[in-house]
Design an enzyme around this catalytic site. Structure first.
Site, PDB file in Angstrom:
ATOM      1  N   GLU A   1      71.556   2.324  57.052  1.00 25.16           N
ATOM      2  CA  GLU A   1      72.657   1.708  56.303  1.00 25.16           C
ATOM      3  C   GLU A   1      73.990   1.895  57.012  1.00 25.16           C
ATOM      4  OE1 GLU A   1      74.745   1.844  51.845  1.00 25.16           O
ATOM      5  OE2 GLU A   1      73.231   3.337  52.400  1.00 25.16           O
TER       6      GLU A   1
ATOM      7  N   GLU B   1      74.582  -2.299  44.466  1.00 22.28           N
ATOM      8  CA  GLU B   1      74.860  -0.876  44.556  1.00 22.28           C
ATOM      9  C   GLU B   1      76.346  -0.696  44.278  1.00 22.28           C
ATOM     10  OE1 GLU B   1      73.091   2.619  47.278  1.00 22.28           O
ATOM     11  OE2 GLU B   1      74.668   1.458  48.266  1.00 22.28           O
TER      12      GLU B   1
END
Length: 265
Positions: A147, A245
């Site tokens: 990520e 998210e």
């Protein structure tokens, strides 16, 4: 004449750590699932895995390690050790993607081993560690996803945080069991030029995560043109998972409605 109801070409997921936070985690997961979304979790050691396995939810991703780092020998060995443990949990929950960062993060999202400048040796070690992780995940059908993060607001001192860095590492390894967890929120803060960045990452995207800037809330609450992002992903043929998210700016159900609308075409 009735207009067709928009639908999403993507699989939509929601992070249970950030939505319906007034509910116990298991109830959050069931609520998210009932609304038709897959579920993301973070650190699996903080959850009752048996309860999650019996929840009936479909899980999109979780953190793929407990401790460890990418770019030093001892940290890499620890990362591999806890990644192997994470794979076993992922198999129990049917989770296909395990999330990675440049270094371990504490409870505030701060790096366990801060780093302001990456050396050539660190780049080579990180690439080697990612190859080892790809070896680890491949026989189990699990994909590790690295990520991108932002160091300006949320994660100062995390190495290999920029999407440019993540793409360089994943592209250099070039293995199907290693992909990018492309976080649009972090990329907007750290780099901008989102659609071009997304296009460059196209073949290596394992999952896309979203939240708006500023505030890290649902699409439509900030400056990112998420309908344009959705169109760009669709036009380049992406058919994978898009995960929210982010926090709800107000009502959780409304936040999820806005998220779904932003990624419906």
């Amino acid at each position: 004449m009735n207009q067709p109801t928009p639908s999403s070409p993507f699989t939509l997921a929601v992070c249970a750590e950030m939505i319906f936070r007034d509910l116990p985690v298991l109830e959050r997961i069931k609520r998210i699932s009932e609304l038709g979304f897959q579920v993301e979790i973070w650190d699996w050691t903080k959850h009752d895995i048996d309860a999650l396995a019996n929840s009936g939810a479909t899980f999109s991703s979780m953190t793929g390690y407990v401790t460890g780092t990418l770019a030093d020998a001892a940290g890499a060995d620890e990362l591999l050790r806890t990644a192997a443990e994470s794979i076993e949990v992922a198999k129990r929950l049917g989770i296909p993607r395990l999330n990675l960062h440049g270094t371990g993060l504490d409870g505030e999202g701060l790096p366990v081993k801060p780093c302001q400048q990456m050396t050539g040796a660190m780049w080579l070690k990180a690439r080697d560690t990612l190859n080892r992780l790809a070896d680890l995940g491949e026989p189990h059908g699990v994909t590790f996803v690295l990520e991108n993060l932002n160091t300006e607001v949320d994660h100062p001192g995390v190495p290999f945080a920029r999407l440019e860095d993540v793409l360089a590492l994943v592209e250099s390894v070039d293995r199907p069991s290693l992909r990018i967890m492309l976080d649009v929120y972090h990329a907007q803060i750290g780099e901008g030029n989102l659609i071009e960045l997304i296009r460059r990452c196209g073949p290596y995207i394992g999952e896309v995560q979203v939240a708006d800037v500023p505030g890290r809330c649902e699409p439509g609450t900030g400056e990112i043109n998420y309908p344009a992002i959705a169109k760009a992903l669709n036009d380049m043929g992406y058919r994978g998972t898009v995960g929210l998210e982010g926090w709800a700016s107000g009502d959780d159900d409304l936040a999820l409605d806005r998220f779904r609308a932003a990624f419906s075409l």
